[in-house]
Motif scaffolding. Structure first.
Motif, mmCIF file in Angstrom:
data_model
loop_
_atom_site.group_PDB
_atom_site.id
_atom_site.type_symbol
_atom_site.label_atom_id
_atom_site.label_comp_id
_atom_site.label_asym_id
_atom_site.label_seq_id
_atom_site.Cartn_x
_atom_site.Cartn_y
_atom_site.Cartn_z
ATOM 1 N N ASP A 37 -5.408 -2.506 -3.401
ATOM 2 C CA ASP A 37 -5.072 -1.085 -3.453
ATOM 3 C C ASP A 37 -5.121 -0.689 -4.908
ATOM 4 O O ASP A 37 -4.829 -1.478 -5.794
ATOM 5 N N ASP B 161 -8.372 -0.742 3.146
ATOM 6 C CA ASP B 161 -7.774 -1.161 4.409
ATOM 7 C C ASP B 161 -8.830 -1.267 5.498
ATOM 8 O O ASP B 161 -9.780 -0.510 5.545
ATOM 9 N N THR C 212 -4.818 -4.476 4.088
ATOM 10 C CA THR C 212 -5.641 -4.338 2.902
ATOM 11 C C THR C 212 -6.469 -5.600 2.723
ATOM 12 O O THR C 212 -5.930 -6.688 2.708
ATOM 13 N N THR D 213 0.845 -1.198 0.000
ATOM 14 C CA THR D 213 0.000 0.000 0.000
ATOM 15 C C THR D 213 0.883 1.252 0.000
ATOM 16 O O THR D 213 0.661 2.199 -0.764
HETATM 17 MG MG LIG Z 1 -1.932 -2.834 2.203
#
Ligand SMILES: [Mg+2]
Ligand SMILES: Nc1nc2c(ncn2[C@@H]2O[C@H](COP(=O)(O)OP(=O)(O)OP(=O)(O)O)[C@@H](O)[C@H]2O)c(=O)[nH]1
Lengths: 180, 395
Positions: free
Chosen positions: A51, A32, A47, A17
């Motif tokens: 992402d 998240d 996450t 991320t």
């Molecule tokens: Mg992440």
């Protein structure tokens, strides 16, 4: 127009991320959640789906950046995400108990994609622990029958992430020139 | 020693002296030592005089040392061994003090001469090297301290490129009668000493002290780091010239003889980063003697480009060697880039043990020609090119 995308993968907390956010031109779209059970000890957020970041190039061209969820229970996402990708950026956390096992796992899981494209590996958190060094990562990758650029990367530093992605591009085509 | 001394009084700054001591020293400097040194502020100073017994003396000295790399004279009542500084006993003996100042001047003189050597060895002036090594990207997260470790970064200015890749013209590489210009013997340079120091340190599991022409550095086997406060403008000249044997001393030292270290001490450098730089400085576009220019070059691993100084076109060259072993001469032809950039990178990779004999097993890198026009579609090449441009921009 063709979709261009780069996939970021790796275990929980490796920095996916973060890495996407430092090179993305848009605020990263993340899913998240507060980490539950297994991840809680290591970090507050994890996450759960993916992402998403974006790099805008000259003209209308776009490169999409996708981060796969680190937790293995989300691995049904992985095949969908890699479809049509330029290559794989694998982030491994040097402070994990057995980062080589992580490497084997992720290389195995994404093998078909890697064989069709290219792989680069960033080893994160080397500021926190020096060992094992890059040499051993290179050796382990060799045992998996692969060769790829492997760099020390701090996912929080744009320059590190940018160099890693550059290596992916040069691996795809060493002849490409930036000053075209 | 008959080296001519600097022709002006030495500019010194005082550290750690209380008011009374300072007044006394000032009087002394204005009297007996008036032609020898003058007091100036820290930023103008060529050298420092430090009182280790003063209030906060030791701590002040450590802090001062991390920002001032010039020669220093340290004073204390009890005898002290201080890394990279001259010690004189208190109360001061005029003769001893003047001798110390004389040594400092001699050392500055050597630095000037070394600097000239470096200038002669690299074509145009590459000044000011210390600041110029700075990473261009500003990085709020981890802004490293001063010193050589800042080296990781892109070489962006022509003059710096000369310092790292030399200035040998392409014709030299293609003219058989000029072959001799293309080789050097790494063992005769500083580059060759650092691995020796490491070997010795690892063998004895003790730090190794390396003394070279009045400069000192240590290899620390535990952290695998090099402890050195030699500034880049000195280090580079020490690296570009073959070192006369008698000027070098290397021996193991007990832990307690090391200078005290602070957490995150800016004098600690990564062995690989330093060796990489040293190899580039020594090579300047040449390769180790005995290297065959027509044998395909292959990499056992990529250089850690996020932490090593990246020479021009380094990634392109590494990608080619990695995917398709290619000889030094062929690499220049295929990528259409200056030979010196390729040769310099080869020497640095060689120093770090990254060059591999070819044909060591078949790796799963596709067999097709990595550079062939059809390996990546024209449209994709366009995208890759603009993405690359974007990634190379610093924000
Ligand atoms: Mg992440
Ligand atoms: N010290 C240090 N911290 C790092 C490094 N790289 C990333 N981090 C930090 O590690 C933490 C975790 O990073 P994330 O980007 O959330 O990791 P992730 O891979 O997305 O993790 P999941 O979403 O749980 O799979 C963040 O706080 C980062 O700032 C590094 O090289 N060193």
């Amino acid at each position: 127009m063709a979709q261009h995308k780069i996939i970021f993968a790796g275990p929980v907390g490796a920095g996916k991320t973060t890495a996407i956010s430092v090179i993305s031109d848009i605020p990263i779209v993340s899913t998240d959640e507060s980490a539950s059970d297994m991840t809680l000890v290591r970090k507050p957020n994890t996450t759960v789906a993916m992402d998403y970041g974006l790099m805008k190039l000259d003209g209308q061209e776009r490169v999409h950046l996708y981060g796969t969820p680190g937790q293995e229970r989300f691995n049904f996402m992985w095949d969908i995400l890699t479809e049509g990708g330029l290559g794989l950026v694998l982030l491994l956390d040097n402070t994990r108990v057995n980062p080589f096992k992580d490497m084997s796992f992720y290389v195995g899981a994404f093998r078909e994609f890697i064989d069709q494209t290219r792989l680069v590996i960033g080893v994160t958190r080397m500021d926190e622990r020096q060992d094992p060094g890059l040499e051993r990562y290179n050796a382990h990758l060799g045992t998996l029958g692969l060769k790829a650029p492997i760099f020390e990367v701090d996912a929080r530093r744009r320059r590190d992430v940018a160099i890693l992605v550059q290596a992916l591009l040069y691996s795809l085509a060493p002849g490409i020139a930036a000053d075209a | 020693m008959n080296t001519p001394l600097l022709d002006h009084p030495l500019k010194v700054t005082l550290v750690g002296l209380d008011e009374r001591a300072q007044t006394r020293l000032e009087m002394f400097l204005r009297g007996r030592a008036q032609d020898v040194c003058v007091l100036v502020g820290e930023h103008e100073a060529e050298a420092a005089i430090v009182d280790l017994d003063g209030f906060g003396g030791e701590r002040l000295w450590q802090a001062f040392r991390s920002r001032f790399y010039g020669p220093a004279v340290v004073m204390s009542v009890a005898e002290r061994r201080v890394h990279n500084a001259l010690w004189v006993r208190k109360p001061l003996d005029t003769g001893e003090f003047l001798d110390a100042i004389k040594s400092v001047r001699q050392r500055l003189q050597t630095e000037c001469q070394l600097h000239e050597v470096a200038q002669a060895a690299t074509v145009p002036v590459a000044e000011p090297p210390a600041g110029a090594l700075r990473d261009k990207t500003s990085d709020p997260v981890r802004d490293e301290g001063e010193g050589v470790s800042r080296a990781a970064g892109l070489v962006w200015d022509e003059q710096q490129i000369h310092a790292y890749c030399g200035a040998i013209d392409d014709a030299a590489y293609l003219t058989p009668t000029r072959r001799a210009e293309l080789f050097y013997v790494p063992e005769r340079y500083f580059q060759g000493l650092l691995p020796q120091a490491r070997q010795l340190a690892e063998k004895h599991a003790m730090p190794v002290r390396l003394d070279i022409m009045g400069y000192t550095l240590f290899y620390l086997p535990e952290s695998r780091k090099v402890l050195s406060d030699i500034r880049e403008n000195i280090l580079r000249p020490l690296c570009v010239m073959p070192l006369p044997q008698p000027s070098v001393k290397m021996h193991v030292v007990p832990q307690h003889e090391l200078p005290p270290l602070m957490p995150g001490d800016p004098r600690l450098h990564s062995f690989e980063e330093l060796l990489w730089l040293m190899a580039l400085w020594a090579s300047r576009g040449r390769v180790p003697e005995g290297t065959d220019l027509d044998t395909p070059v292959s990499l056992s691993g990529w250089p850690n480009f996020t932490r090593l100084l990246m020479t021009p076109n380094a990634m392109q060259i590494a990608a080619l060697w990695h995917m398709q072993p290619t000889s030094l001469l062929q690499t220049a032809k295929r990528l259409a880039i200056p030979h010196r950039q390729i040769f310099a990178l080869f020497s640095a990779c060689q120093a770090l043990g990254l060059i591999q004999a070819v044909n060591t097993g078949s790796m799963a890198v596709p067999g097709r020609d990595a550079l062939a026009a059809d390996s990546v579609s024209a449209e994709k090449r366009g995208i890759l090119g603009s993405l690359l441009r974007k990634l190379k921009l610093t924000r």
